[in-house]
Design a protein around this motif. Structure first.
Motif, mmCIF file in Angstrom:
data_model
loop_
_atom_site.group_PDB
_atom_site.id
_atom_site.type_symbol
_atom_site.label_atom_id
_atom_site.label_comp_id
_atom_site.label_asym_id
_atom_site.label_seq_id
_atom_site.Cartn_x
_atom_site.Cartn_y
_atom_site.Cartn_z
ATOM 1 N N VAL A 24 0.871 -1.188 0.000
ATOM 2 C CA VAL A 24 0.000 0.000 0.000
ATOM 3 C C VAL A 24 0.899 1.226 0.000
ATOM 4 O O VAL A 24 2.100 1.129 0.287
ATOM 5 C CB VAL A 24 -0.949 0.072 1.232
ATOM 6 N N VAL A 33 2.703 -4.593 3.457
ATOM 7 C CA VAL A 33 1.958 -4.884 4.689
ATOM 8 C C VAL A 33 1.479 -6.335 4.783
ATOM 9 O O VAL A 33 0.653 -6.660 5.633
ATOM 10 C CB VAL A 33 0.750 -3.917 4.850
ATOM 11 N N LYS A 45 -10.806 -5.159 5.775
ATOM 12 C CA LYS A 45 -10.979 -3.854 5.137
ATOM 13 C C LYS A 45 -9.662 -3.318 4.611
ATOM 14 O O LYS A 45 -9.624 -2.556 3.653
ATOM 15 C CB LYS A 45 -11.576 -2.846 6.116
ATOM 16 N N LEU A 48 -8.941 -3.333 0.943
ATOM 17 C CA LEU A 48 -9.545 -2.358 0.027
ATOM 18 C C LEU A 48 -8.475 -1.458 -0.568
ATOM 19 O O LEU A 48 -8.637 -0.901 -1.648
ATOM 20 C CB LEU A 48 -10.571 -1.492 0.774
ATOM 21 N N VAL A 54 -3.749 4.195 0.858
ATOM 22 C CA VAL A 54 -4.686 4.136 1.983
ATOM 23 C C VAL A 54 -5.299 5.519 2.231
ATOM 24 O O VAL A 54 -6.318 5.633 2.919
ATOM 25 C CB VAL A 54 -4.053 3.619 3.305
ATOM 26 N N PHE A 57 -9.043 6.097 2.231
ATOM 27 C CA PHE A 57 -9.733 5.333 3.270
ATOM 28 C C PHE A 57 -9.497 5.973 4.634
ATOM 29 O O PHE A 57 -10.407 6.114 5.437
ATOM 30 C CB PHE A 57 -9.268 3.870 3.261
ATOM 31 N N HIS A 64 -6.696 6.241 12.227
ATOM 32 C CA HIS A 64 -5.363 5.768 11.829
ATOM 33 C C HIS A 64 -4.307 6.865 11.930
ATOM 34 O O HIS A 64 -3.119 6.575 11.932
ATOM 35 C CB HIS A 64 -5.389 5.272 10.385
ATOM 36 N N HIS A 137 -18.911 5.848 13.522
ATOM 37 C CA HIS A 137 -17.848 5.166 12.764
ATOM 38 C C HIS A 137 -17.535 5.869 11.457
ATOM 39 O O HIS A 137 -16.544 5.573 10.810
ATOM 40 C CB HIS A 137 -18.238 3.719 12.477
ATOM 41 N N GLN A 197 -6.228 -2.928 22.062
ATOM 42 C CA GLN A 197 -6.368 -2.078 20.876
ATOM 43 C C GLN A 197 -7.754 -1.468 20.791
ATOM 44 O O GLN A 197 -8.748 -2.136 21.034
ATOM 45 C CB GLN A 197 -6.147 -2.908 19.613
ATOM 46 N N ARG A 450 -9.237 -6.646 22.224
ATOM 47 C CA ARG A 450 -9.885 -5.432 21.735
ATOM 48 C C ARG A 450 -10.405 -4.556 22.884
ATOM 49 O O ARG A 450 -11.023 -3.525 22.647
ATOM 50 C CB ARG A 450 -11.002 -5.781 20.753
HETATM 51 C C1 HEM Z 1 -8.252 -0.173 12.954
HETATM 52 C C2 HEM Z 1 -3.729 -0.189 11.217
HETATM 53 C C3 HEM Z 1 -5.462 0.125 6.675
HETATM 54 C C4 HEM Z 1 -10.002 0.123 8.424
HETATM 55 C C5 HEM Z 1 -6.877 -0.154 12.872
HETATM 56 C C6 HEM Z 1 -5.974 -0.136 14.009
HETATM 57 C C7 HEM Z 1 -4.706 -0.163 13.529
HETATM 58 C C8 HEM Z 1 -4.802 -0.177 12.088
HETATM 59 C C9 HEM Z 1 -3.416 -0.177 14.355
HETATM 60 C C10 HEM Z 1 -6.390 -0.074 15.469
HETATM 61 C C11 HEM Z 1 -6.576 1.366 15.828
HETATM 62 C C12 HEM Z 1 -7.067 1.533 17.226
HETATM 63 O O1 HEM Z 1 -6.280 1.332 18.152
HETATM 64 O O2 HEM Z 1 -8.248 1.881 17.352
HETATM 65 C C13 HEM Z 1 -3.796 -0.123 9.837
HETATM 66 C C14 HEM Z 1 -2.653 -0.113 8.966
HETATM 67 C C15 HEM Z 1 -3.128 -0.042 7.698
HETATM 68 C C16 HEM Z 1 -4.601 0.011 7.770
HETATM 69 C C17 HEM Z 1 -1.185 -0.159 9.409
HETATM 70 C C18 HEM Z 1 -2.242 -0.017 6.486
HETATM 71 C C19 HEM Z 1 -2.523 -0.513 5.361
HETATM 72 C C20 HEM Z 1 -6.835 0.206 6.755
HETATM 73 C C21 HEM Z 1 -7.715 0.398 5.619
HETATM 74 C C22 HEM Z 1 -8.988 0.401 6.103
HETATM 75 C C23 HEM Z 1 -8.925 0.203 7.549
HETATM 76 C C24 HEM Z 1 -7.293 0.577 4.172
HETATM 77 C C25 HEM Z 1 -10.186 0.572 5.209
HETATM 78 C C26 HEM Z 1 -11.331 1.079 5.565
HETATM 79 C C27 HEM Z 1 -9.923 -0.021 9.793
HETATM 80 C C28 HEM Z 1 -11.072 -0.154 10.668
HETATM 81 C C29 HEM Z 1 -10.560 -0.248 11.976
HETATM 82 C C30 HEM Z 1 -9.115 -0.168 11.868
HETATM 83 C C31 HEM Z 1 -12.538 -0.196 10.254
HETATM 84 C C32 HEM Z 1 -11.357 -0.439 13.249
HETATM 85 C C33 HEM Z 1 -11.627 0.895 13.863
HETATM 86 C C34 HEM Z 1 -12.528 0.787 15.067
HETATM 87 O O3 HEM Z 1 -12.292 -0.053 15.942
HETATM 88 O O4 HEM Z 1 -13.472 1.573 15.137
HETATM 89 N N1 HEM Z 1 -6.139 -0.172 11.716
HETATM 90 N N2 HEM Z 1 -4.961 -0.045 9.099
HETATM 91 N N3 HEM Z 1 -7.597 0.091 7.903
HETATM 92 N N4 HEM Z 1 -8.765 -0.054 10.552
HETATM 93 FE FE1 HEM Z 1 -6.883 -0.043 9.807
#
Ligand code: HEM
Ligand code: MTE
Ligand code: MO
Length: 466
Positions: A24, A33, A45, A48, A54, A57, A64, A137, A197, A450
């Motif tokens: 990405v 990744v 997700k 995507l 990214v 998104f 993020h 959200h 997390q 979580r």
């Molecule tokens: C949650 C990393 C890409 C959707 C998270 C969390 C991390 C993370 C560390 C936890 C955050 C927290 O502590 O609340 C990454 C990394 C990405 C990536 C390193 C690199 C490619 C994406 C993409 C999407 C996405 C492309 C697309 C929509 C989400 C969602 C959550 C999340 C829906 C949950 C949030 C929640 O709990 O409300 N991500 N993410 N992520 N990520 Fe990503």
């Protein structure tokens, strides 16, 4: 960094979701990744953005954009993106969000997530709408009530739809006092025990309101659905808030719950139209269940043999065993979705590390308690000696709800004597519900990766000035 190779978008594109290695980009960084995908807290997700940026998104999932997430990402850096391919700054998807009360404690601005201020929360049995915690959200939809339609879909795909006016006119209205509590409430507390997390909610991702609407089962019956049909196991709800792929926020509840007396499609919150942040013009209220199932901006109801496929039903809001750690693969289908909440209780005042005068002799305490499934609170107890001895609190409850059907919360107030000869002490609170369920002493046995449904004894440290 200077020595890392430069890639064009063309090259990144070859590392899409079906490639061996998944890349990405973010701003001008290129990242492999592949090894992170199974650990991603947001599940599939992440794919995507495979082979692409990214940025668009994360414009919608801006949780993020924290130092912590960026540090994880940097760990996977393999190069730089050709300047000509770096995405332009995204337009702000949140610019049409509503205004908010300045007393809300903002945990994340976009999407908007904010706690009720604990110092004000126990002043009102029904939380004023302006101070009601908010958990979004996605950006807040802007819906014209006159144009809104609620669609109901039966097992064979037949649909009926209703305007908000028709819904109000056709069915009898009901009013119910009911709590909404996020499954992440008190996550910060669990995080102190051991890192988890998620969004770091403290103790007030919970509020209580009086909701007015029509019974879900009346709407279902009117659509020709037999609520005792054994083929129908779940009722799904869809919101108007959609992600970049057009997928709405969604969730489901078991039919057994859906056909009960208490589940309503609400249009009023504390006697006025539901405010935009809380689901205007329609939201489903599922008294006794976790917040995530009480879908806001409700546009569709579907009956089904299975649970909702929504990300928030399948890949979130499920609590794993303490044996599952950060970095482990999360096998979501091995744990059920959270529905009813366990017994909860927290102190709102005094705040942690409040300084009290020994000469005052006592400290005034206030807080809330609540349990899922309509299980009323039967006792709240306080200890100032680490749980050796306890005293009971005075409770404020809704008189019209009996202990078997108590969906509103219990507020409590008491005063405790400052223990002799100490410079600091903890005030501890815990509650007991109608099923005699009570709370665990520490997070040890309930810790989950979580940080969900944390309900260990609540401890507030107090400093004594001589
Ligand atoms: C949650 C990393 C890409 C959707 C998270 C969390 C991390 C993370 C560390 C936890 C955050 C927290 O502590 O609340 C990454 C990394 C990405 C990536 C390193 C690199 C490619 C994406 C993409 C999407 C996405 C492309 C697309 C929509 C989400 C969602 C959550 C999340 C829906 C949950 C949030 C929640 O709990 O409300 N991500 N993410 N992520 N990520 Fe990503
Ligand atoms: N409904 C929709 N459509 N979109 C959402 O983001 N968040 C859910 C639930 N319903 C959400 C939703 C979650 S996780 C919680 S805790 C509650 O709404 C919060 O309700 P509130 O913002 O009115 O306090
Ligand atoms: Mo939530």
């Amino acid at each position: 960094l200077e020595n890392l190779p430069m890639y064009a978008q063309e090259e990144v594109k070859k590392h899409g979701k079906d490639a061996d290695r998944i890349w990405v980009t973010y701003k001008d960084g290129v990242y492999d990744v592949t090894d992170f995908i199974s650990m991603h807290p947001g599940g599939d997700k992440i794919l995507l953005a495979a082979g692409a940026a990214v940025d668009p998104f994360w414009a919608l999932y801006s949780q993020h954009k924290t130092a912590e997430v960026l540090e994880i990402l940097e760990g996977y850096r393999i190069g730089r993106l050709d300047v000509k391919d770096v995405p332009k700054a995204e337009p702000d998807a949140f610019s049409n969000d509503p205004e908010r009360h300045p007393a809300l404690l903002v945990r994340n601005a976009k999407p908007f997530n904010a706690e009720s201020p604990p110092s004000l929360l126990t002043d009102h049995f029904y939380t004023p709408n302006e101070l009601f915690f908010v958990r979004n959200h996605l950006p807040v939809p802007d819906i014209k009530t006159e144009d809104h339609r609620l669609t109901i879909e039966t097992l064979n795909g037949k649909t009926i739809d209703l305007s908000v006016d028709e819904l109000k006119k056709k069915y009898k209205s009901y009013t119910i006092g009911s709590v909404i509590q996020c499954a992440g409430n008190r996550r910060a507390d669990m995080n102190q025990y051991k890192k988890v997390q998620g969004l770091m909610w403290e103790g007030t991702a919970i509020s209580n309101a009086e909701w007015t609407g029509v019974r879900l089962r009346d709407i279902l019956a009117d659509a020709g659905i037999d609520v005792f049909d054994e083929k129908i196991k779940h009722v799904h709800f869809e919101g108007c808030d959609v992600d970049p792929t057009g997928t709405p926020y969604g969730a489901s509840i078991p039919m057994e719950k859906a056909r009960g007396n208490e589940v309503i499609v609400a249009y009023h919150m504390n006697g006025v139209d539901i405010p935009r942040d809380h689901g205007a013009p329609l939201r489903v209220i599922v008294p006794g269940n976790v917040g995530a199932r009480q879908v806001k901006w409700l546009r569709k109801i579907i009956v089904s043999e299975k649970e909702s496929d929504s990300h928030w039903q399948q890949k979130d809001y499920r609590a794993f065993s303490p044996a599952v750690n950060i970095g482990d693969e999360l096998k979501w289908d091995t744990v059920p979705s959270i529905q009813e909440y366990p017994v909860q209780c927290a102190i709102c005042t005094p705040a942690p590390n409040t300084k009290v005068d020994r000469d005052d002799g006592t400290v005034d305490i206030s807080g809330y308690a609540w349990s899922g499934g309509g299980r009323g609170i039967i006792r709240i107890e306080i200890s100032v000696d680490g749980g050796e001895t306890w005293s009971s609190c005075e409770m404020e409850q809704e008189e019209k709800q009996d202990k078997e059907h108590m969906y509103a919360w219990t507020l409590f107030r008491t005063e405790v004597k400052i223990p002799p000869g100490v410079k600091e002490f903890n005030i501890i609170a815990k509650a007991v519900d109608r099923s005699y369920n009570t709370q665990p002493e520490t997070a040890s046995g309930i810790w989950n990766v979580r940080g969900l449904i944390h309900n260990a004894w609540h401890r507030v440290p107090i400093i004594v000035k001589d």
